[in-house]
Write a protein that holds these residues in place. Sequence first.
Motif, PDB file in Angstrom:
ATOM      1  N   UNK A   1       0.830  -1.207   0.000  1.00 38.34           N
ATOM      2  CA  UNK A   1       0.000   0.000   0.000  1.00 38.34           C
ATOM      3  C   UNK A   1       0.861   1.252   0.000  1.00 38.34           C
ATOM      4  N   UNK A   2       1.864   1.318   0.868  1.00 41.31           N
ATOM      5  CA  UNK A   2       2.761   2.471   0.923  1.00 41.31           C
ATOM      6  C   UNK A   2       4.190   2.009   0.721  1.00 41.31           C
ATOM      7  N   UNK A   3       4.821   2.471  -0.363  1.00 44.37           N
ATOM      8  CA  UNK A   3       6.195   2.088  -0.670  1.00 44.37           C
ATOM      9  C   UNK A   3       6.903   3.263  -1.326  1.00 44.37           C
ATOM     10  N   UNK A   4       7.973   3.750  -0.708  1.00 37.44           N
ATOM     11  CA  UNK A   4       8.713   4.866  -1.265  1.00 37.44           C
ATOM     12  C   UNK A   4       7.969   6.179  -1.183  1.00 37.44           C
ATOM     13  N   UNK A   5       7.154   6.348  -0.156  1.00 39.98           N
ATOM     14  CA  UNK A   5       6.335   7.569  -0.025  1.00 39.98           C
ATOM     15  C   UNK A   5       7.184   8.764   0.410  1.00 39.98           C
ATOM     16  N   UNK A   6       6.874   9.933  -0.121  1.00 39.44           N
ATOM     17  CA  UNK A   6       7.502  11.182   0.297  1.00 39.44           C
ATOM     18  C   UNK A   6       6.426  12.184   0.691  1.00 39.44           C
ATOM     19  N   UNK A   7       6.666  12.897   1.798  1.00 33.95           N
ATOM     20  CA  UNK A   7       5.754  13.987   2.173  1.00 33.95           C
ATOM     21  C   UNK A   7       6.280  15.336   1.694  1.00 33.95           C
TER      22      UNK A   7
END
Length: 465
Positions: A142-148
């Motif tokens: 679901x979340x992989x390599x996420x950036x804010x």
Amino acid sequence: MNPSKTFFLYRKCIIIIITFSFAYVPTLFAQNTLTPMAEKDFTTGGFYGGGLTFINGNAYVRIQLQPEIPIGKVGLGFDLVLLYNPYAESAEDQFLAEDGEVWDSASTWLRLIRYISYGDLYDPFYFRLGEFDYLTIGHGSIMSGYSNHDRRGLHLNLRKADNRYGVETMMNDLGNPTIFGGRGFYRPFQRPENNNLLTRTEFGATYITDVDPNYPNGDLHTFNAVGVDVGLPIIEQSAFRMDIYNDYAVQTPPFNPHESMESDDTSVLESDRGSYIGDTRNEELTWGNATGIGLASTKAIFKFEYRVFSNGYIPSIYDYTYETGIPIFWGYETSSGARRGFFTQLIIQPLPELQLLGAYEQYDNNTSKIYLGISESGLVPHLTIRGFYTKRNIGEDGDTGFFADLIDLDEKSALNMQISYVVIPPVQTIFVHEYRFRRVQTDDGDSKFEPIHTTSIMLGVTTEF
């Protein structure tokens, strides 16, 4: 053999070879082994100096102060970036924040705190407040390599010392929280000693939501993703680990941009996060399944997954370009059949001073995504290089070929390259080139992301030498 099929086969083989030389998996880390590139490793630290910054062709005088204070397991890092525009018409626009923003929001002020952390990622207690450049939850379905995108978010891990159970949570922006959730896991059969494959079996559940996905036409639906997983640590030692696992996830259905543009003559495609006019939401949940294997050793970590998912499902949807790409980069399929493909990651550390990373995924509708990265410090005396590049839906529009689109910087991509050189200790010069995204407010008060092209040249002193 059909020439087009032959080219596709050669292209896939080349990409697989490249990927096996440059990839990364943070979720298969074994205790006391290779330390993966953390959320903060793509930026400089401990720098005090100034220079010039060019944002979309506009020049600014730049001052940057980055004090870092380690106190045992506690880490404190601050980052004051001040841009000065001597030609601004108002005092408010003369002194700006890092991306050329005015100092008018809590999120902007929170960027002064680069990070506050405690412990290491796989300690029983780990806490980090700061920016995320490559955040992965669980196995990454679901979340992989996420950036804010350089906002001040929260990442918190709590687990029992023997890894029998634990929880991992995240929030994207403490100043304006819109994305949050996490994963919990439990090993119900684990014993204090003499464990086998069955007793090490791990069950997990993930929930991540976006309460403000900026859907078109003022739609207020949240975007939700829920997953369950089971993992079997076949080998679990301090120097080597091997896992097999299966993830299953469902998502609330996104808008279908293709149907929207076909069904409404007033449909408009905007460059910011891809706003489409018209609501063509499918009411059925979308689903995806990933079966994977992971290997972790002291110098390399490898991961491979075979994925199957339904029409409209976006694997690893929370990635580096998620907040900037809804729904342009989602690769929404109009066919009713299930899609299939693979996802692979590998991290290698051939030398203590060098890490190479990357990830690649490819599906049978030719939708593909790639991550590449490098972190080098000390391999060449006084030289440090940190770089990151990602792109999704490579060559999907058909206007350019696969490789031409791969290297073209556009709204499907993001780039961060930093080269620093210590001239005479501790004097350091830094060159930074970025293509990334900044949050802006529209005239209606809505928040959106827009791409910016930034180049900075600075001179100062460093405490990292």
